[in-house]
Design an enzyme around this catalytic site. Structure first.
Site, PDB file in Angstrom:
ATOM      1  N   GLY A  89      63.405  52.201  32.816  1.00 25.34           N
ATOM      2  CA  GLY A  89      62.221  52.175  31.982  1.00 25.34           C
ATOM      3  C   GLY A  89      62.503  51.415  30.696  1.00 25.34           C
ATOM      4  O   GLY A  89      63.639  51.034  30.414  1.00 25.34           O
ATOM      5  N   ILE A  92      62.929  45.296  26.424  1.00 22.51           N
ATOM      6  CA  ILE A  92      64.131  44.470  26.382  1.00 22.51           C
ATOM      7  C   ILE A  92      65.151  45.041  25.396  1.00 22.51           C
ATOM      8  O   ILE A  92      64.781  45.609  24.363  1.00 22.51           O
ATOM      9  CB  ILE A  92      63.791  43.010  26.007  1.00 22.51           C
ATOM     10  CG1 ILE A  92      64.969  42.073  26.349  1.00 22.51           C
ATOM     11  CG2 ILE A  92      63.394  42.878  24.536  1.00 22.51           C
ATOM     12  CD1 ILE A  92      64.581  40.599  26.387  1.00 22.51           C
ATOM     13  N   THR A  93      66.406  44.931  25.746  1.00 24.84           N
ATOM     14  CA  THR A  93      67.467  45.346  24.835  1.00 24.84           C
ATOM     15  C   THR A  93      68.673  44.437  24.997  1.00 24.84           C
ATOM     16  O   THR A  93      68.740  43.626  25.914  1.00 24.84           O
ATOM     17  CB  THR A  93      67.848  46.829  25.040  1.00 24.84           C
ATOM     18  OG1 THR A  93      68.617  47.275  23.917  1.00 24.84           O
ATOM     19  CG2 THR A  93      68.650  47.039  26.308  1.00 24.84           C
ATOM     20  N   TYR A  94      69.606  44.597  24.088  1.00 26.98           N
ATOM     21  CA  TYR A  94      70.837  43.795  24.074  1.00 26.98           C
ATOM     22  C   TYR A  94      72.040  44.709  24.232  1.00 26.98           C
ATOM     23  O   TYR A  94      72.076  45.815  23.689  1.00 26.98           O
ATOM     24  CB  TYR A  94      70.932  43.047  22.735  1.00 26.98           C
ATOM     25  CG  TYR A  94      72.337  42.590  22.381  1.00 26.98           C
ATOM     26  CD1 TYR A  94      72.904  41.467  22.977  1.00 26.98           C
ATOM     27  CD2 TYR A  94      73.110  43.306  21.459  1.00 26.98           C
ATOM     28  CE1 TYR A  94      74.207  41.063  22.658  1.00 26.98           C
ATOM     29  CE2 TYR A  94      74.406  42.912  21.140  1.00 26.98           C
ATOM     30  CZ  TYR A  94      74.942  41.793  21.746  1.00 26.98           C
ATOM     31  OH  TYR A  94      76.226  41.398  21.443  1.00 26.98           O
ATOM     32  N   HIS A  95      73.026  44.244  24.994  1.00 20.20           N
ATOM     33  CA  HIS A  95      74.328  44.900  25.054  1.00 20.20           C
ATOM     34  C   HIS A  95      75.395  43.865  24.727  1.00 20.20           C
ATOM     35  O   HIS A  95      75.252  42.683  25.084  1.00 20.20           O
ATOM     36  CB  HIS A  95      74.616  45.456  26.447  1.00 20.20           C
ATOM     37  CG  HIS A  95      73.635  46.476  26.913  1.00 20.20           C
ATOM     38  ND1 HIS A  95      73.308  47.580  26.167  1.00 20.20           N
ATOM     39  CD2 HIS A  95      72.903  46.563  28.050  1.00 20.20           C
ATOM     40  CE1 HIS A  95      72.432  48.306  26.827  1.00 20.20           C
ATOM     41  NE2 HIS A  95      72.160  47.710  27.969  1.00 20.20           N
ATOM     42  N   ALA A 160      69.704  52.678  21.500  1.00 18.21           N
ATOM     43  CA  ALA A 160      68.600  52.473  22.450  1.00 18.21           C
ATOM     44  C   ALA A 160      68.854  53.299  23.704  1.00 18.21           C
ATOM     45  O   ALA A 160      70.003  53.566  24.067  1.00 18.21           O
ATOM     46  CB  ALA A 160      68.485  50.996  22.806  1.00 18.21           C
ATOM     47  N   GLY A 162      67.238  53.998  27.886  1.00 16.21           N
ATOM     48  CA  GLY A 162      66.325  53.690  28.978  1.00 16.21           C
ATOM     49  C   GLY A 162      66.933  54.241  30.255  1.00 16.21           C
ATOM     50  O   GLY A 162      68.102  54.015  30.531  1.00 16.21           O
ATOM     51  N   PHE A 174      72.267  55.088  27.623  1.00 13.60           N
ATOM     52  CA  PHE A 174      72.147  54.865  26.172  1.00 13.60           C
ATOM     53  C   PHE A 174      73.117  53.775  25.726  1.00 13.60           C
ATOM     54  O   PHE A 174      74.138  53.513  26.369  1.00 13.60           O
ATOM     55  CB  PHE A 174      72.440  56.167  25.408  1.00 13.60           C
ATOM     56  CG  PHE A 174      73.837  56.702  25.613  1.00 13.60           C
ATOM     57  CD1 PHE A 174      74.887  56.320  24.778  1.00 13.60           C
ATOM     58  CD2 PHE A 174      74.122  57.594  26.645  1.00 13.60           C
ATOM     59  CE1 PHE A 174      76.171  56.808  24.966  1.00 13.60           C
ATOM     60  CE2 PHE A 174      75.403  58.091  26.840  1.00 13.60           C
ATOM     61  CZ  PHE A 174      76.427  57.692  25.995  1.00 13.60           C
ATOM     62  N   CYS A 191      63.331  46.411  22.255  1.00 11.82           N
ATOM     63  CA  CYS A 191      62.515  47.461  22.859  1.00 11.82           C
ATOM     64  C   CYS A 191      61.019  47.166  22.750  1.00 11.82           C
ATOM     65  O   CYS A 191      60.188  48.051  22.920  1.00 11.82           O
ATOM     66  CB  CYS A 191      62.826  48.832  22.259  1.00 11.82           C
ATOM     67  SG  CYS A 191      64.578  49.258  22.384  1.00 11.82           S
TER      68      CYS A 191
END
Length: 235
Positions: A89, A92-95, A160, A162, A174, A191
């Protein structure tokens, strides 16, 4: 109910390889649950918690908007970053390096069957960990994750979240910014939330670097207490 959780520290590992590994463990657990039900068996289902750092990567959740990625494929390559559309869910995010990522693959039938409670406990784990560093972290109403100074113009996200769940088995999880390069967040609308900043633990503490293994140790302690789990460390 099996409350043992195998903690597997993967070190720094490619996102796609880790995703594939998650999918394998997730499928094995689902298949066991289905077989238990079909054949009236009572084989205990396993639980895992994968801890990992990733090379630079952007991931877009199934409900996300590709327009929240602000750079082209060519620019991603120049920044030594990759991009994946995935089945969790969120948007967009960054790792990347300096970020502590956790993927709990839990059968919630072993704990409680409540996804809302599951997310709130993951947030609480991070909130309690940050409190040990003197930070007052909190939730932002209607927005999953962990924030600082929510009710001010300086609200900023530090963790963050999801997840995906099927038959009460979870995956994804997380991402806590510990020593993250915040410049990489400039390439996205994190996000999908406009007008709010992102931060990292080292920035908040005004230090160059925080011991990542120490943060992980604190997170795991709170995870164990909140989920009333028995942690088993596996190489």
């Amino acid at each position: 109910m099996n409350k043992a959780v195998e903690v597997r520290n993967l070190g720094r590992k490619d996102y796609k390889d880790t995703w594939d590994y998650q999918e394998k463990l997730f499928k094995e657990t689902l298949d066991l649950k289905i077989r238990n039900r079909r054949e009236a068996l009572d084989s205990p289902t396993p639980n895992y918690l994968l801890m990992v750092e990733h090379p630079h990567v952007y991931t877009l959740g199934k409900s996300g908007d590709l327009e929240n990625l602000l750079v082209s494929e060519a620019e991603l390559k120049r920044k030594d970053a990759t991009f994946y559309k995935i089945n969790r869910g969120g948007d967009i995010t960054y790792h990347g390096p300096g970020q502590l990522v956790g993927y709990p693959i839990l059968d919630l039938d072993n704990f409680f069957t409540d996804i809302h409670k599951y997310l709130r406990l993951l947030e609480e784990m991070v909130i309690l960990t940050l409190a040990e560093y003197g930070l007052k972290a909190e939730r932002s109403p209607g927005e999953t994750g962990v924030w600082l100074d929510v009710e001010t113009p300086f609200a900023r996200k530090i963790c963050a979240m999801g997840v995906r769940a099927s038959r009460w088995v979870t995956m994804h999880g997380f991402a806590l910014n510990v020593n993250a390069d915040l410049g990489y967040f400039d390439n996205i609308i994190p996000c999908g939330i406009k007008g709010k900043a992102v931060t990292s633990l080292n920035v908040e503490l005004g230090v160059k670097e925080v011991d990542l293994s120490e943060v992980q140790e604190k997170l795991l302690k709170h995870f164990k207490d909140l989920f009333e789990a028995e942690l088993k460390f596996v190489d």
